[in-house]
Design a protein around this motif. Structure first.
Motif, PDB file in Angstrom:
ATOM      1  N   CYS A  21     -19.927  -3.043  22.082  1.00 55.72           N
ATOM      2  CA  CYS A  21     -20.850  -3.674  23.013  1.00 55.72           C
ATOM      3  C   CYS A  21     -20.316  -3.465  24.425  1.00 55.72           C
ATOM      4  CB  CYS A  21     -21.000  -5.160  22.731  1.00 55.72           C
ATOM      5  SG  CYS A  21     -22.183  -6.004  23.812  1.00 55.72           S
ATOM      6  N   ASP A  38     -25.442  -1.342  23.136  1.00 54.18           N
ATOM      7  CA  ASP A  38     -25.000  -1.715  21.786  1.00 54.18           C
ATOM      8  C   ASP A  38     -24.670  -3.200  21.708  1.00 54.18           C
ATOM      9  OD1 ASP A  38     -25.483   0.737  20.637  1.00 54.18           O
ATOM     10  OD2 ASP A  38     -23.415   1.435  20.747  1.00 54.18           O
ATOM     11  N   LEU A  61     -29.651   0.507  22.057  1.00 54.06           N
ATOM     12  CA  LEU A  61     -28.892   0.657  20.820  1.00 54.06           C
ATOM     13  C   LEU A  61     -28.708   2.138  20.531  1.00 54.06           C
ATOM     14  CD1 LEU A  61     -30.666  -2.052  18.609  1.00 54.06           C
ATOM     15  CD2 LEU A  61     -28.587  -2.298  20.005  1.00 54.06           C
ATOM     16  N   LEU A  64     -28.239   2.621  14.486  1.00 55.48           N
ATOM     17  CA  LEU A  64     -28.497   1.398  13.734  1.00 55.48           C
ATOM     18  C   LEU A  64     -27.450   1.091  12.671  1.00 55.48           C
ATOM     19  CD1 LEU A  64     -32.380   1.688  13.458  1.00 55.48           C
ATOM     20  CD2 LEU A  64     -31.013   0.447  15.143  1.00 55.48           C
ATOM     21  N   HIS A  68     -22.975  -1.504  15.694  1.00 55.07           N
ATOM     22  CA  HIS A  68     -23.588  -1.202  16.987  1.00 55.07           C
ATOM     23  C   HIS A  68     -24.857  -2.008  17.256  1.00 55.07           C
ATOM     24  CE1 HIS A  68     -21.069   2.336  18.092  1.00 55.07           C
ATOM     25  NE2 HIS A  68     -20.836   2.273  16.794  1.00 55.07           N
ATOM     26  N   CYS A  69     -25.356  -2.744  16.260  1.00 55.91           N
ATOM     27  CA  CYS A  69     -26.665  -3.395  16.485  1.00 55.91           C
ATOM     28  C   CYS A  69     -26.825  -4.766  15.854  1.00 55.91           C
ATOM     29  CB  CYS A  69     -27.773  -2.474  15.967  1.00 55.91           C
ATOM     30  SG  CYS A  69     -27.828  -2.318  14.158  1.00 55.91           S
ATOM     31  N   LEU A  72     -28.020  -8.301  17.289  1.00 59.88           N
ATOM     32  CA  LEU A  72     -29.366  -8.527  17.797  1.00 59.88           C
ATOM     33  C   LEU A  72     -30.046  -9.642  17.006  1.00 59.88           C
ATOM     34  CD1 LEU A  72     -31.251  -7.185  19.995  1.00 59.88           C
ATOM     35  CD2 LEU A  72     -32.421  -6.111  18.070  1.00 59.88           C
ATOM     36  N   VAL A  95     -35.833  -3.472  24.164  1.00 61.72           N
ATOM     37  CA  VAL A  95     -34.772  -2.935  23.311  1.00 61.72           C
ATOM     38  C   VAL A  95     -35.103  -1.474  23.020  1.00 61.72           C
ATOM     39  CG1 VAL A  95     -33.565  -3.080  21.104  1.00 61.72           C
ATOM     40  CG2 VAL A  95     -34.321  -5.173  22.244  1.00 61.72           C
ATOM     41  N   GLY A  97     -34.114   2.054  21.234  1.00 66.51           N
ATOM     42  CA  GLY A  97     -33.312   2.483  20.095  1.00 66.51           C
ATOM     43  C   GLY A  97     -33.978   3.607  19.331  1.00 66.51           C
ATOM     44  N   THR A 101     -36.421   1.033  14.799  1.00 66.39           N
ATOM     45  CA  THR A 101     -35.495  -0.043  15.177  1.00 66.39           C
ATOM     46  C   THR A 101     -36.107  -1.416  14.906  1.00 66.39           C
ATOM     47  OG1 THR A 101     -34.370   1.293  16.857  1.00 66.39           O
ATOM     48  CG2 THR A 101     -34.236  -1.091  17.098  1.00 66.39           C
ATOM     49  N   MET A 105     -34.309  -3.913  12.206  1.00 64.52           N
ATOM     50  CA  MET A 105     -33.692  -5.150  12.667  1.00 64.52           C
ATOM     51  C   MET A 105     -34.400  -6.371  12.075  1.00 64.52           C
ATOM     52  SD  MET A 105     -31.174  -3.942  14.163  1.00 64.52           S
ATOM     53  CE  MET A 105     -30.517  -5.593  14.333  1.00 64.52           C
TER      54      MET A 105
END
Length: 262
Positions: A21, A38, A61, A64, A68-69, A72, A95, A97, A101, A105
């Motif tokens: 991050c 991230d 991001l 995935l 790294h994600c 969220l 966001v 990505g 994504t 998520m």
């Protein structure tokens, strides 16, 4: 432009750092703009040491994988249920990505609400936007130029420009032509260095310290080299020594909690 390393532990959170991050800041139109790059596992807590979560202007991001994600999902809770807002909905955070994504998520968030009550997943809280290799986008003072890199999933490195300076963040990658485009003539390259020469023989996943440095040398015009995404089981000095064998200047190592002027 300033870079704060919120978390830099490779592949999973370590004892001294969350997973990936990075907070990138620049002044524009009379205020500070905050770009979060991230948001890996463990990062959301540490991020709050550096800014109010309501001050996030956008999130990018790189790919995935959870390191790294995944945080969220925690930010979704803040967006949706924070009682300090008195029932007023939060501003949707952009966001950026890879493809899917939003769906990925939402699945990671799982059982927060049944689909009948929340059919759009995390969309009411986040404005999901697909990143496309070679297609730049702008947010306040930042121009972000993504490039597809060499990793087992759809993954992006990126060049971030503001205030006449340029930062390259490689995300997770092995050697590839895209690195030359992203790194060339940058003030700072923040580069994946998870593997070690001779030990890690898999290809198409991560750079070693040596390959990271070689990519920066080959790109040309790179002024600072900073290694990151080093897993807790690695000896950091090994990565540094590998890079020093190639890189003519100082080899820096990202440290959680540190802020760097670019």
């Amino acid at each position: 432009m300033k870079l704060t390393v919120v978390g830099c532990s490779g592949s999973f959170a370590g004892a001294d750092s969350p997973a990936s991050c990075y907070l990138v800041r620049a002044e524009h139109e009379g205020r500070t703009w905050n770009l979060v790059v991230d948001l890996g596992n463990g990062a959301l807590g540490a991020l709050q040491r550096h800014l109010d979560l309501d001050a996030i202007d956008a999130i990018v991001l790189s790919h995935l994988h959870p390191d790294h994600c995944l945080d969220l999902c925690g930010l979704f809770v803040v967006q949706k249920f924070n009682p300090a807002r008195g029932g007023i909905p939060a501003r949707r955070i952009p966001v950026y990505g890879p493809a899917d994504t939003a769906a990925r998520m939402s699945r990671a968030n799982g059982v927060t609400l049944p689909e009948s009550q929340n059919p759009r997943g995390l969309d009411p809280e986040f404005d999901f936007r697909r990143m496309v290799s070679g297609v730049p986008f702008t947010l306040g003072p930042f121009t972000v130029r993504p490039g597809r890199v060499n990793h087992p999933v759809e993954a992006f490195g990126m060049r971030i420009e503001a205030d006449g300076t340029a930062l390259c963040y490689t995300g997770d990658t092995d050697s590839c032509p895209a690195l030359g485009v992203l790194m060339r003539d940058t003030d700072l390259v923040l580069v994946d260095s998870a593997f070690q020469e001779g030990r890690d023989r898999a290809t198409g996943i991560h750079l070693s310290g040596r390959r990271a440095a070689q990519a920066a040398v080959d790109a040309g015009g790179v002024r600072r080299l900073m290694l990151t995404h080093i897993p807790p089981w690695n000896d950091v000095q090994v990565s540094v020594d590998e890079a020093k064998a190639v890189w003519p200047g100082e080899v820096e190592v990202a440290a959680a909690g540190m802020t760097y002027e670019i």
